[in-house]
Write a protein that holds these residues in place. Structure first.
Motif, short mmCIF file in Angstrom:
data_model
loop_
_atom_site.label_atom_id
_atom_site.label_comp_id
_atom_site.label_asym_id
_atom_site.label_seq_id
_atom_site.Cartn_x
_atom_site.Cartn_y
_atom_site.Cartn_z
N ARG A 347 0.80 -1.28 0.20
CA ARG A 347 0.10 -0.03 -0.17
C ARG A 347 0.61 1.20 0.11
O ARG A 347 0.63 2.35 -0.55
CB ARG A 347 -0.82 0.23 1.35
CG ARG A 347 -2.70 1.04 1.25
CD ARG A 347 -3.20 0.46 2.20
NE ARG A 347 -2.65 0.17 3.40
CZ ARG A 347 -2.51 -1.46 3.98
NH1 ARG A 347 -3.50 -1.94 3.59
NH2 ARG A 347 -2.34 -0.94 5.34
N LEU A 348 2.45 1.49 1.03
CA LEU A 348 2.86 2.29 0.67
C LEU A 348 3.83 2.71 -0.68
O LEU A 348 3.71 3.68 -0.96
CB LEU A 348 3.87 1.89 1.66
CG LEU A 348 4.79 3.22 2.38
CD1 LEU A 348 4.15 4.69 2.57
CD2 LEU A 348 5.58 2.35 3.08
N LYS A 350 2.48 1.57 -3.39
CA LYS A 350 1.36 2.25 -4.09
C LYS A 350 1.19 4.31 -4.04
O LYS A 350 1.08 4.54 -5.48
CB LYS A 350 -0.09 1.19 -3.97
CG LYS A 350 -1.26 1.59 -5.14
CD LYS A 350 -2.07 0.60 -4.85
CE LYS A 350 -2.81 1.15 -6.23
NZ LYS A 350 -4.63 0.33 -5.68
N THR A 351 1.16 3.94 -3.43
CA THR A 351 0.65 5.35 -2.36
C THR A 351 1.62 6.57 -2.97
O THR A 351 1.51 7.74 -3.70
CB THR A 351 0.01 5.78 -1.31
OG1 THR A 351 -0.54 4.94 -1.07
CG2 THR A 351 -0.33 6.94 -0.38
N THR A 352 2.73 6.28 -2.58
CA THR A 352 4.36 7.02 -3.10
C THR A 352 4.76 7.18 -4.34
O THR A 352 4.63 7.64 -4.94
CB THR A 352 5.65 7.12 -1.79
OG1 THR A 352 5.51 5.35 -2.54
CG2 THR A 352 5.26 6.48 -0.59
N ARG A 354 2.64 7.08 -6.52
CA ARG A 354 1.20 7.94 -7.39
C ARG A 354 1.63 9.52 -6.76
O ARG A 354 1.85 10.18 -8.54
CB ARG A 354 -0.24 7.84 -7.09
CG ARG A 354 -0.91 5.99 -7.51
CD ARG A 354 -2.01 6.13 -6.14
NE ARG A 354 -2.51 4.75 -7.23
CZ ARG A 354 -3.94 4.67 -6.56
NH1 ARG A 354 -4.43 4.89 -5.45
NH2 ARG A 354 -4.42 3.17 -7.00
N VAL A 355 1.79 9.45 -5.58
CA VAL A 355 3.24 11.19 -4.81
C VAL A 355 3.67 11.48 -5.99
O VAL A 355 3.68 11.73 -6.91
CB VAL A 355 2.72 11.05 -3.52
CG1 VAL A 355 3.35 12.47 -3.52
CG2 VAL A 355 1.45 10.77 -3.03
N TYR A 397 -2.21 8.55 8.53
CA TYR A 397 -1.29 7.98 7.49
C TYR A 397 0.19 9.24 7.24
O TYR A 397 0.84 8.03 7.32
CB TYR A 397 -2.59 8.59 6.05
CG TYR A 397 -3.84 7.38 6.02
CD1 TYR A 397 -3.88 6.52 6.51
CD2 TYR A 397 -4.44 8.63 5.69
CE1 TYR A 397 -4.83 5.47 6.07
CE2 TYR A 397 -5.96 8.03 5.94
CZ TYR A 397 -6.04 5.92 5.69
OH TYR A 397 -7.10 5.62 5.68
#
Length: 514
Positions: A347-348, A350-352, A354-355, A397
């Motif tokens: 999840r981390l 994937k999130t980083t 995207r950012v 988060y």
């Protein structure tokens, strides 16, 4: 030359912050352990810099948080900007003050983290075996035989379990044939520690330009009283993009900072360059061997998550190892490590990713949003973010205190069947999460985390009506019990009974009817 022999319960390979944190926790639990590293000594320079609130809570459990705070630089501001222009900052400490004792970010570079952990181990009589490079390993029944080479020649260490915290290029992961799945960004990044910095606002600065961005982290003052900053950004020549040839020097980084962001500095104390990777190991465990930190996952520096995630990996793992080695849990309980921590890493990443893509994209839409829209929407956003739940969730988060684990596979499977509105509620607010922090104005303890410092399984009751059930459950499980005032504002209303794991996560939650 004959190989010398050592035996231990747990061998930690790698003495970076993740490995040293593992060793510190093994010592806290009284587990016989040994830690080795191929380096000659602790890291002197590093990219990791910030400690999130969740990591500070772990340092508190270890009894080291006062030393961390003594050496660190706390910052409660995140300040965006365009070019040389800074905007009004987000007050991170205001978003997080009701969620943790350590609201905001704590600036303490990787080398300082390593020094604190190394010194604590040394004071307890535990030394790192520096200059001991890993050669090979073999699992033999209930032990793992690890062969390494040190200054005095070959050494074989026999351990019941092995923690591989040996970095992104992990020789242990390679020896096990575990794939490291993901990709590498084309852009070339620089990181430098600058003295005498001018042209920046207070707090953490995030600046955008047409095809670049800059991160600026406060690091105190230099010898002349000037401002010290950790600066990160992109310097990339078109002809070198997408290749392994990196020809970025400090002079070009200095020019980019001046031209695009109006940032000047007198000299660079340290300079390095790198490419960003987004990768997660296909498995975090193979038999009695576990991967942690960069050996298990790497991602962009966006959000200052990397080092913190590694620290929390081994916190989770060593607590489980202690439960198994002490006989409190069966051996297959260790499977929960991968079941809990690998989804966090996925999840981390994937999130980083995207950012990171949004921040570094050179597309027309991305540039328009960064350069044209941000100045328009930011004044409105800054007024609202502290007043709406989304602002507190953002801090949760970022600080890694909102992480959720499925405590059992049954709970995970049952939640996967949820549909409609129930699907949005499938993760509980308390169950499977780090225990909500509750400060007290009066009483024996400053907060409900004080009793967690012994890192034991324990039952908590909140409110008078919880007392009988809390004591009954504690007696049934053979663990300690604490009863505190009800704290409905902190998700622990009258009658709440929780079973808290050594790593502060809630393994059971129920509410006694009033």
């Amino acid at each position: 030359m004959d190989s010398k022999q050592l035996q231990t319960d747990v061998l930690v390979i790698g003495a970076g912050p993740t490995g040293l944190m593992a060793a510190a926790w093994l010592h806290k639990f009284g587990i016989d352990a040994q830690i080795i590293d191929s380096k000659s000594g602790p890291t002197r320079e590093s990219r990791a810099l910030a400690l999130q609130a969740r990591s500070m809570e772990i340092y508190r459990q270890l009894g080291l948080v006062d030393e961390v705070l003594r050496r660190a630089i706390p910052t409660g501001e995140l300040r965006p900007g365009i070019g040389a222009r800074s905007f009004k900052s987000i007050k991170l400490n205001r978003l997080g003050y009701s969620q943790t004792r350590y609201a905001g970010l704590t600036m303490l570079e990787q080398s300082a983290n390593e020094e604190i952990l190394t010194d604590s181990l040394k004071a307890a009589g535990h030394e790192v075996l520096w200059s001991h490079g890993f050669d090979s390993l073999q699992e033999t029944g209930k032990r793992v035989e690890v062969r390494c080479t040190g200054p005095e020649g070959p050494l074989t260490i026999s351990a019941r379990y092995v923690i591989a915290a040996d970095g992104a290029s992990s020789p242990v992961r390679e020896a096990l044939g575990i794939a490291f799945e993901g990709e590498t960004a084309d852009q070339v990044f620089y990181v430098l520690d600058a003295n005498g910095v001018t042209g920046m606002g207070s707090g953490i600065n995030v600046r955008f330009a047409e095809e670049n961005f800059m991160l600026g982290f406060p690091m105190g003052t230099d010898a002349q009283g000037g401002e010290r900053r950790r600066l990160l950004g992109i310097v990339n020549e078109p002809e070198t993009a997408g290749t392994d040839v990196i020809e970025v020097d400090e002079k070009r980084a200095r020019t980019a900072l001046r031209r695009e962001f109006g940032v000047l500095y007198t000299d660079a104390q340290w300079f390095s360059r790198y490419r960003v990777h987004h990768r997660v190991a296909e498995t975090f465990a193979r038999g009695r061997i576990f991967l942690a930190g960069d050996a298990a996952h790497i991602h962009s520096p966006v959000g200052a998550q990397g080092m913190n995630t590694g620290l929390q990996d081994v916190h989770n793992l060593v607590c489980k190892l202690n439960d198994v080695l002490s006989g409190g849990m069966p051996g297959d309980y260790l499977q929960r490590y991968e079941a809990e921590r690998r989804p966090v890493a996925l999840r981390l990443v994937k999130t980083t990713d995207r950012v990171f893509s949004a921040v570094t994209s050179t597309s027309w839409l991305a540039r328009t949003l960064r350069i044209r829209m941000l100045p328009v929407i930011w004044p409105m956003a800054i007024r609202m973010i502290g007043r709406i739940p989304a602002g507190r969730r953002f801090f949760g988060y970022l600080s890694q205190i909102r992480i959720h684990y499925w405590i059992t596979e049954h709970a995970r499977d049952r939640a996967s069947l949820a549909r409609g509105f129930a699907k949005t509620r499938r993760r509980g607010k308390v169950m499977g999460r780090r225990l909500p922090w509750v400060p007290f104005r009066t009483g024996e303890y400053p907060d409900n985390f004080e009793v967690l410092n012994d890192a034991s399984w324990q039952v908590h009751g909140y409110g008078g009506s919880s007392s009988a059930r809390a004591n009954e459950l504690a007696t049934e499980l053979g663990v300690g019990c604490h009863v505190f005032p009800a704290a409905a504002t902190y998700l622990l209303p009258e009658g709440s009974v929780v079973l808290v794991r050594p790593d502060m996560f809630v393994a059971h939650f129920e509410q006694v009817p009033e």
